[in-house]
Design an enzyme around this catalytic site. Structure first.
Site, PDB file in Angstrom:
ATOM      1  N   LYS A  53      15.844  10.800 -57.127  1.00 16.03           N
ATOM      2  CA  LYS A  53      14.183  10.017 -57.211  1.00 16.03           C
ATOM      3  C   LYS A  53      14.868   8.682 -58.207  1.00 16.03           C
ATOM      4  O   LYS A  53      15.623   8.356 -59.206  1.00 16.03           O
ATOM      5  CB  LYS A  53      14.037  10.849 -59.074  1.00 16.03           C
ATOM      6  CG  LYS A  53      13.360  10.845 -60.308  1.00 16.03           C
ATOM      7  CD  LYS A  53      12.653  12.414 -60.598  1.00 16.03           C
ATOM      8  CE  LYS A  53      11.451  11.577 -61.082  1.00 16.03           C
ATOM      9  NZ  LYS A  53      10.942  12.687 -63.156  1.00 16.03           N
ATOM     10  N   SER A 128       6.824  15.255 -62.598  1.00 17.71           N
ATOM     11  CA  SER A 128       7.003  14.006 -61.705  1.00 17.71           C
ATOM     12  C   SER A 128       7.938  13.401 -60.784  1.00 17.71           C
ATOM     13  O   SER A 128       7.863  12.740 -60.009  1.00 17.71           O
ATOM     14  CB  SER A 128       7.617  12.878 -62.877  1.00 17.71           C
ATOM     15  OG  SER A 128       8.345  13.254 -63.682  1.00 17.71           O
ATOM     16  N   SER A 152       9.338  18.562 -64.521  1.00 17.72           N
ATOM     17  CA  SER A 152       8.958  17.936 -63.213  1.00 17.72           C
ATOM     18  C   SER A 152       9.338  18.170 -61.899  1.00 17.72           C
ATOM     19  O   SER A 152       9.637  17.437 -60.523  1.00 17.72           O
ATOM     20  CB  SER A 152       9.529  15.778 -63.707  1.00 17.72           C
ATOM     21  OG  SER A 152       8.841  15.772 -64.361  1.00 17.72           O
TER      22      SER A 152
HETATM   23  N1  GLN Z   1       4.486  17.252 -66.535  1.00 20.68           N
HETATM   24  C1  GLN Z   1       4.718  16.832 -67.884  1.00 20.68           C
HETATM   25  C2  GLN Z   1       5.106  15.275 -68.481  1.00 20.68           C
HETATM   26  O1  GLN Z   1       4.088  15.432 -68.092  1.00 20.68           O
HETATM   27  C3  GLN Z   1       6.100  16.934 -66.883  1.00 20.68           C
HETATM   28  C4  GLN Z   1       7.008  15.820 -66.769  1.00 20.68           C
HETATM   29  C5  GLN Z   1       9.174  15.901 -66.480  1.00 20.68           C
HETATM   30  O2  GLN Z   1       9.437  16.405 -66.563  1.00 20.68           O
HETATM   31  N2  GLN Z   1       9.888  14.698 -66.474  1.00 20.68           N
HETATM   32  O3  GLN Z   1       6.131  15.204 -69.099  1.00 20.68           O
END
Ligand code: GLN
Length: 451
Positions: A53, A128, A152
């Site tokens: 990532k 994400s 995410s």
């Molecule tokens: N959807 C969650 C957020 O927007 C998770 C993000 C993540 O795990 N990096 O914070």
């Protein structure tokens, strides 16, 4: 390796990769071939084509957190996880698109553009770590790394029909992972089967002198756990999660059916109460934005990446302008929210309160896990959203994190595995949670339930 590189070209429109390290990957493959021919002993991940990532540092390669503020920034060192992959002879094929600074649930907040779900390109892959999920989903690499602060890794795995593991907080070093919310962040792994995910975890987990929050505990041999199959487990499911009004009714029926099947196979499956479910999303967004507002203060136009071209500004104005121009809308929203909940007048009302909720949730979760081998719950309340569907309503987007943030608030390990197809054609998964540092049993249960 060539086959993977061709496939990546063929699936360019999915926009999963930020950069493909084609030449370098071919070179590494060649040198591995030579070592095989010379009869050398190779590492446990020899030739495993891996994507990372775009928040994970790889020395001398660009890393941008999919943000304009880090455009053109090159890592000075590699994340510990990356070092260990390389030592194990894996091949890193490229870095993968994500939501800016890992903030989002759809991969639509990226300076590199959105990522498309390979099963239906009118839908999001989740976020994400959307690029990491799609790269595995579409066979553009064998496994990939993401990061999971509030879901995410598990949420995009669910939307894409693959496996996503978030290990225990502290199981994998965060050294070289660009911070979003440091007391939640954890590197996670995507794959198409549990054995692959376990093999990667085996290599990258463990103590690290560069990260004092990385646990000193020894890493057990995960394969031994996977070899012991067919046991009966004592499983809890959270009644409040299953009966939550936000959960898609067809999915609810699918989970109920699955629990009945498990009982018929001899597992104990019991409903338990979890009264705090309605507070977890709020607590998560208060605490993570607070941590983010602090972590992201380092991006000031001086130390890294982007700086405003405007000339003749006072220092404070220079910071403001660089940050206003460099960060995207969602990141700015979170920095503002985080600054607000930490401000003197509101600290106790929001930040302290959210920490108290976190403590209650930890105690409740540990209580349940002391009586059961695992907890089952949905990964996400719905299947993959349509592109654009949630972009105008951040609260609706945040609420979809209801089932995933639990494991990050409490630090326990959790994995999402594919369960069924919805009548709309999209896959959905189920989440399994186990005790702290018990990835061995977590992976074993996941492996057994997948069959
Ligand atoms: N959807 C969650 C957020 O927007 C998770 C993000 C993540 O795990 N990096 O914070």
């Amino acid at each position: 390796m060539r086959q993977y590189l061709e496939r990546i070209e063929q699936f360019r429109h999915l926009n999963a990769f930020v950069e493909v390290f084609a030449e370098e990957a071919l070179e590494r493959a060649r040198s591995l071939d030579i070592r095989v021919r010379n009869g050398e002993k190779l590492g446990p991940l020899a030739g495993v084509v891996t994507g990372i990532k775009d928040v994970i540092c790889y020395r001398d390669h660009e890393v941008s957190a999919s943000s304009n503020i880090l455009k053109g920034f090159t890592s000075l060192y590699s994340a510990t996880a990356v070092e260990r992959l390389l030592e194990a002879d894996a091949v890193i094929i490229g870095n993968l698109n994500c939501d800016e600074f890992a903030m989002g649930s759809t991969n639509e907040n990226s300076a590199h553009g959105k990522v498309l779900n390979a099963l239906d390109t009118t839908r999001v892959p989740g976020g994400s770590s959307g690029g990491s999920a799609v790269a595995v989903q579409a066979d553009l690499c064998l496994v990939s790394l993401g990061s999971d602060t509030g879901g995410s890794v598990r949420q995009p795995a669910d939307f894409c029909g693959i496996i996503g593991l978030k290990p225990t907080y502290g199981r994998i070093s965060r050294h070289g992972l660009i911070a979003y919310a440091s007391s939640f962040d954890q590197i996670g792994i995507f794959g198409k089967n549990i054995a692959d995910v376990a093999a990667v975890l085996q290599v990258i987990a463990g103590p690290d002198t560069y990260d004092s929050t990385a646990s000193q505990r020894e890493v057990p041999d995960y394969q031994t756990y996977l070899n012991e199959g067919n046991k009966s487990y004592k499983i809890a499911y959270l009644k409040d999660a299953l009966h939550h009004e936000g959960l898609d009714p067809e999915m609810r029926a699918g989970y109920e059916q699955f629990f009945d099947n498990l009982k018929a196979e001899g597992h104990t499956v019991e409903a338990v109460n979890f009264d705090y479910l309605d507070y977890v999303v709020a607590a998560y967004y208060v605490l993570t934005t607070a941590e983010a507002s602090s972590n992201l203060s380092r991006f000031d136009g001086v130390k890294y990446g982007y700086r405003t071209p405007a000339a003749g500004l006072e220092l404070a104005d220079f910071y403001k302008k660089s940050r206003s121009e460099g960060f995207g809308k969602e990141v700015k929203r979170r920095i503002l929210l985080g600054t607000f909940v930490l401000s003197a007048g509101y600290y106790d009302a929001y930040f302290t309160k959210a920490q108290q909720v976190r403590r209650l949730v930890v105690e409740k979760m540990n209580g349940i896990l002391s009586c059961y081998d695992a907890i089952l719950l949905p990964t996400v309340p719905s299947t993959a959203f349509k592109i654009g569907e949630k972009m105008e309503d951040p609260i609706a987007m945040y609420l979809a994190d209801i089932y995933t943030v639990l494991a990050n608030l409490t630090g326990v390990p959790a994995v999402s595995i594919p369960l069924q197809r919805h009548s709309n054609g999209m896959p959905y998964g189920i989440q399994i949670i186990a005790k702290q540092f018990d990835e061995g049993h977590l992976l074993q249960i996941a492996n057994n339930l997948l069959q």
